[in-house]
Design a protein around this motif. Structure first.
Motif, PDB file in Angstrom:
ATOM      1  N   VAL A   1       0.855  -1.189   0.000  1.00 20.40           N
ATOM      2  CA  VAL A   1       0.000   0.000   0.000  1.00 20.40           C
ATOM      3  C   VAL A   1       0.887   1.235   0.000  1.00 20.40           C
ATOM      4  N   ILE A   2       0.663   2.112  -0.962  1.00 20.41           N
ATOM      5  CA  ILE A   2       1.280   3.439  -0.971  1.00 20.41           C
ATOM      6  C   ILE A   2       0.139   4.426  -1.083  1.00 20.41           C
ATOM      7  N   SER A   3      -0.258   5.032   0.039  1.00 18.56           N
ATOM      8  CA  SER A   3      -1.441   5.880   0.014  1.00 18.56           C
ATOM      9  C   SER A   3      -1.406   6.915   1.137  1.00 18.56           C
ATOM     10  N   SER A   4      -0.243   7.581   1.292  1.00 16.55           N
ATOM     11  CA  SER A   4      -0.104   8.596   2.345  1.00 16.55           C
ATOM     12  C   SER A   4      -0.563   8.025   3.693  1.00 16.55           C
ATOM     13  N   MET A   5      -0.176   6.794   3.957  1.00 19.52           N
ATOM     14  CA  MET A   5      -0.622   6.099   5.168  1.00 19.52           C
ATOM     15  C   MET A   5       0.363   6.327   6.318  1.00 19.52           C
ATOM     16  N   THR A   6      -0.160   6.788   7.447  1.00 16.28           N
ATOM     17  CA  THR A   6       0.659   7.001   8.625  1.00 16.28           C
ATOM     18  C   THR A   6       1.018   5.663   9.269  1.00 16.28           C
ATOM     19  N   ALA A   7       2.282   5.500   9.601  1.00 19.88           N
ATOM     20  CA  ALA A   7       2.746   4.279  10.263  1.00 19.88           C
ATOM     21  C   ALA A   7       2.486   4.404  11.762  1.00 19.88           C
TER      22      ALA A   7
ATOM     23  N   ALA B   1       4.564   5.773   5.459  1.00 20.68           N
ATOM     24  CA  ALA B   1       5.422   4.688   5.017  1.00 20.68           C
ATOM     25  C   ALA B   1       4.644   3.751   4.111  1.00 20.68           C
ATOM     26  N   VAL B   2       5.365   2.881   3.433  1.00 18.79           N
ATOM     27  CA  VAL B   2       4.746   1.850   2.601  1.00 18.79           C
ATOM     28  C   VAL B   2       4.309   0.709   3.516  1.00 18.79           C
ATOM     29  N   ALA B   3       3.068   0.261   3.366  1.00 19.48           N
ATOM     30  CA  ALA B   3       2.565  -0.866   4.154  1.00 19.48           C
ATOM     31  C   ALA B   3       2.746  -2.163   3.370  1.00 19.48           C
ATOM     32  N   LEU B   4       3.176  -3.209   4.093  1.00 16.89           N
ATOM     33  CA  LEU B   4       3.420  -4.516   3.492  1.00 16.89           C
ATOM     34  C   LEU B   4       2.779  -5.603   4.344  1.00 16.89           C
ATOM     35  N   PRO B   5       2.613  -6.807   3.786  1.00 19.70           N
ATOM     36  CA  PRO B   5       2.040  -7.889   4.591  1.00 19.70           C
ATOM     37  C   PRO B   5       2.901  -8.190   5.814  1.00 19.70           C
ATOM     38  N   LYS B   6       2.273  -8.543   6.901  1.00 21.71           N
ATOM     39  CA  LYS B   6       2.972  -8.871   8.134  1.00 21.71           C
ATOM     40  C   LYS B   6       3.949 -10.011   7.892  1.00 21.71           C
ATOM     41  N   GLY B   7       5.195  -9.805   8.310  1.00 27.24           N
ATOM     42  CA  GLY B   7       6.208 -10.842   8.190  1.00 27.24           C
ATOM     43  C   GLY B   7       6.961 -10.867   6.878  1.00 27.24           C
ATOM     44  N   ASP B   8       6.598 -10.005   5.919  1.00 27.03           N
ATOM     45  CA  ASP B   8       7.281  -9.996   4.619  1.00 27.03           C
ATOM     46  C   ASP B   8       8.549  -9.155   4.712  1.00 27.03           C
ATOM     47  N   THR B   9       9.533  -9.681   5.413  1.00 27.52           N
ATOM     48  CA  THR B   9      10.774  -8.929   5.641  1.00 27.52           C
ATOM     49  C   THR B   9      11.609  -8.804   4.366  1.00 27.52           C
ATOM     50  N   GLU B  10      11.462  -9.761   3.447  1.00 30.71           N
ATOM     51  CA  GLU B  10      12.226  -9.698   2.206  1.00 30.71           C
ATOM     52  C   GLU B  10      11.822  -8.498   1.360  1.00 30.71           C
TER      53      GLU B  10
ATOM     54  N   VAL C   1       0.190  -5.135  10.000  1.00 29.06           N
ATOM     55  CA  VAL C   1       0.979  -4.997   8.772  1.00 29.06           C
ATOM     56  C   VAL C   1       2.406  -4.577   9.120  1.00 29.06           C
ATOM     57  N   GLU C   2       3.297  -4.742   8.153  1.00 31.05           N
ATOM     58  CA  GLU C   2       4.663  -4.215   8.263  1.00 31.05           C
ATOM     59  C   GLU C   2       4.696  -2.824   7.643  1.00 31.05           C
ATOM     60  N   PHE C   3       5.637  -2.004   8.077  1.00 28.86           N
ATOM     61  CA  PHE C   3       5.852  -0.703   7.453  1.00 28.86           C
ATOM     62  C   PHE C   3       7.313  -0.557   7.048  1.00 28.86           C
ATOM     63  N   SER C   4       7.503   0.107   5.911  1.00 28.09           N
ATOM     64  CA  SER C   4       8.846   0.441   5.468  1.00 28.09           C
ATOM     65  C   SER C   4       9.398   1.580   6.309  1.00 28.09           C
ATOM     66  N   GLU C   5      10.621   1.960   5.999  1.00 32.45           N
ATOM     67  CA  GLU C   5      11.155   3.195   6.558  1.00 32.45           C
ATOM     68  C   GLU C   5      10.295   4.360   6.053  1.00 32.45           C
ATOM     69  N   PRO C   6      10.184   5.451   6.819  1.00 29.21           N
ATOM     70  CA  PRO C   6       9.335   6.571   6.380  1.00 29.21           C
ATOM     71  C   PRO C   6       9.829   7.199   5.076  1.00 29.21           C
ATOM     72  N   TYR C   7       8.884   7.636   4.263  1.00 27.63           N
ATOM     73  CA  TYR C   7       9.238   8.401   3.072  1.00 27.63           C
ATOM     74  C   TYR C   7       8.711   9.832   3.145  1.00 27.63           C
ATOM     75  N   ALA C   8       7.859  10.122   4.134  1.00 22.26           N
ATOM     76  CA  ALA C   8       7.335  11.478   4.314  1.00 22.26           C
ATOM     77  C   ALA C   8       7.122  11.730   5.799  1.00 22.26           C
ATOM     78  N   PHE C   9       7.236  13.003   6.176  1.00 23.13           N
ATOM     79  CA  PHE C   9       7.176  13.372   7.586  1.00 23.13           C
ATOM     80  C   PHE C   9       6.187  14.521   7.754  1.00 23.13           C
ATOM     81  N   THR C  10       5.179  14.298   8.576  1.00 21.76           N
ATOM     82  CA  THR C  10       4.111  15.290   8.702  1.00 21.76           C
ATOM     83  C   THR C  10       3.576  15.296  10.129  1.00 21.76           C
ATOM     84  N   GLY C  11       2.391  15.829  10.301  1.00 21.31           N
ATOM     85  CA  GLY C  11       1.769  15.876  11.615  1.00 21.31           C
ATOM     86  C   GLY C  11       0.335  16.338  11.494  1.00 21.31           C
ATOM     87  N   LEU C  12      -0.407  16.195  12.565  1.00 20.60           N
ATOM     88  CA  LEU C  12      -1.812  16.606  12.577  1.00 20.60           C
ATOM     89  C   LEU C  12      -1.924  18.087  12.902  1.00 20.60           C
ATOM     90  N   SER C  13      -2.753  18.773  12.123  1.00 20.19           N
ATOM     91  CA  SER C  13      -3.049  20.180  12.382  1.00 20.19           C
ATOM     92  C   SER C  13      -4.557  20.387  12.241  1.00 20.19           C
TER      93      SER C  13
END
Length: 257
Positions: A84-90, A205-214, A98-110
């Protein structure tokens, strides 16, 4: 069955059972300029370009699977999408499934407020009688449910409905990410104002299936390389030039860097 026919039959079955190598990316295409459709109805935006670059890096054809935001994690868990790539907060809550990648964007709630609102900080939303519009399935909705027990919270499936509630005085506030709040305020200058300093820090971050470390390792490597090569900076200039300049003038670090 003759040996040759048996061999052909087995090859046919193998071909039919071969899995499509496409990288199926789930995203909600209603969040410009990150995930949206262009004038011809084709997927476009920062997240889409990132998905294209990731698929190319992995050597796989890209297949974007559009859906509502609330359906993204269920689709990932059921195997209907690969990532999943959809501006999803980790978040920690999402990390349970789910697993999350390293962050690709940094934001906050306003906060987006009505033009004449007396609210000056997030603390003011904790008073009695406050009406808050939220987008369903977002971290803003989760935060409001946990931290605004006195507020009347109404959830909508799309952000414009939340903005309209505030602009027309039916809600006191809309809690969402900084960049979106900035953009919606700019579109409704006569009826809204914005508190852009984030009261909760987040990252996407990018969301991935749980346990998909590869796959996670490959996505992490791509993000690091894409950042080092200036990919995120170029996308910021392409899609968010005005916003980048405005945030820099406000002293707010830009979301993708």
């Amino acid at each position: 069955m003759p040996r040759l026919l048996l061999l052909i039959f087995c090859c046919f079955l193998a071909a039919c059972g071969k899995k499509d190598n496409s990288l199926r990316v789930g995203m909600e295409l209603t969040y410009p300029p990150f995930e949206m459709k262009d004038a011809q109805g084709n997927p476009d935006g920062v997240g889409v370009k990132m998905a294209e670059a990731l698929a190319a890096d992995l050597g796989r054809p890209l297949k974007i699977v559009p859906m509502e935001f609330s359906g993204l994690i269920p689709a990932l868990k059921s195997g209907n999408v690969d990532i999943v790539i959809s501006s999803m907060t980790a978040t920690d809550e999402r990390r349970e499934s789910v697993e999350f990648s390293e962050p690709y964007a940094f934001t906050g709630l306003s906060i987006l407020l009505g033009k004449d609102s007396t609210v000056r900080s997030i603390e003011d939303l904790k008073k009695d009688g406050i009406r808050v519009a939220m987008k369903a399935g977002t971290t803003g909705e989760s935060w409001a449910a946990a931290n605004l027990p006195k507020a009347k919270i109404t959830a909508f499936t799309e952000e414009p409905a939340c903005v309209m509630e505030v602009a027309q005085g039916r809600a006191d506030a809309f809690i969402y990410d900084q960049l979106s709040i900035y953009r919606y305020h700019k579109e409704n200058l006569d009826t809204t104002r914005a508190l852009l300093n984030a009261f909760v820090q987040e990252n996407w971050a990018v969301a991935l299936p749980k346990g998909d470390t590869e796959t996670k390792a490959k996505v992490d490597a791509f993000i690091a390389k894409f950042r080092a090569e200036g990919g995120f900076s170029k996308l910021a200039d392409q899609y968010l030039g005005e916003e980048k300049k405005a945030m820099e003038e406000l002293g707010v670090p830009f979301i993708i860097r």
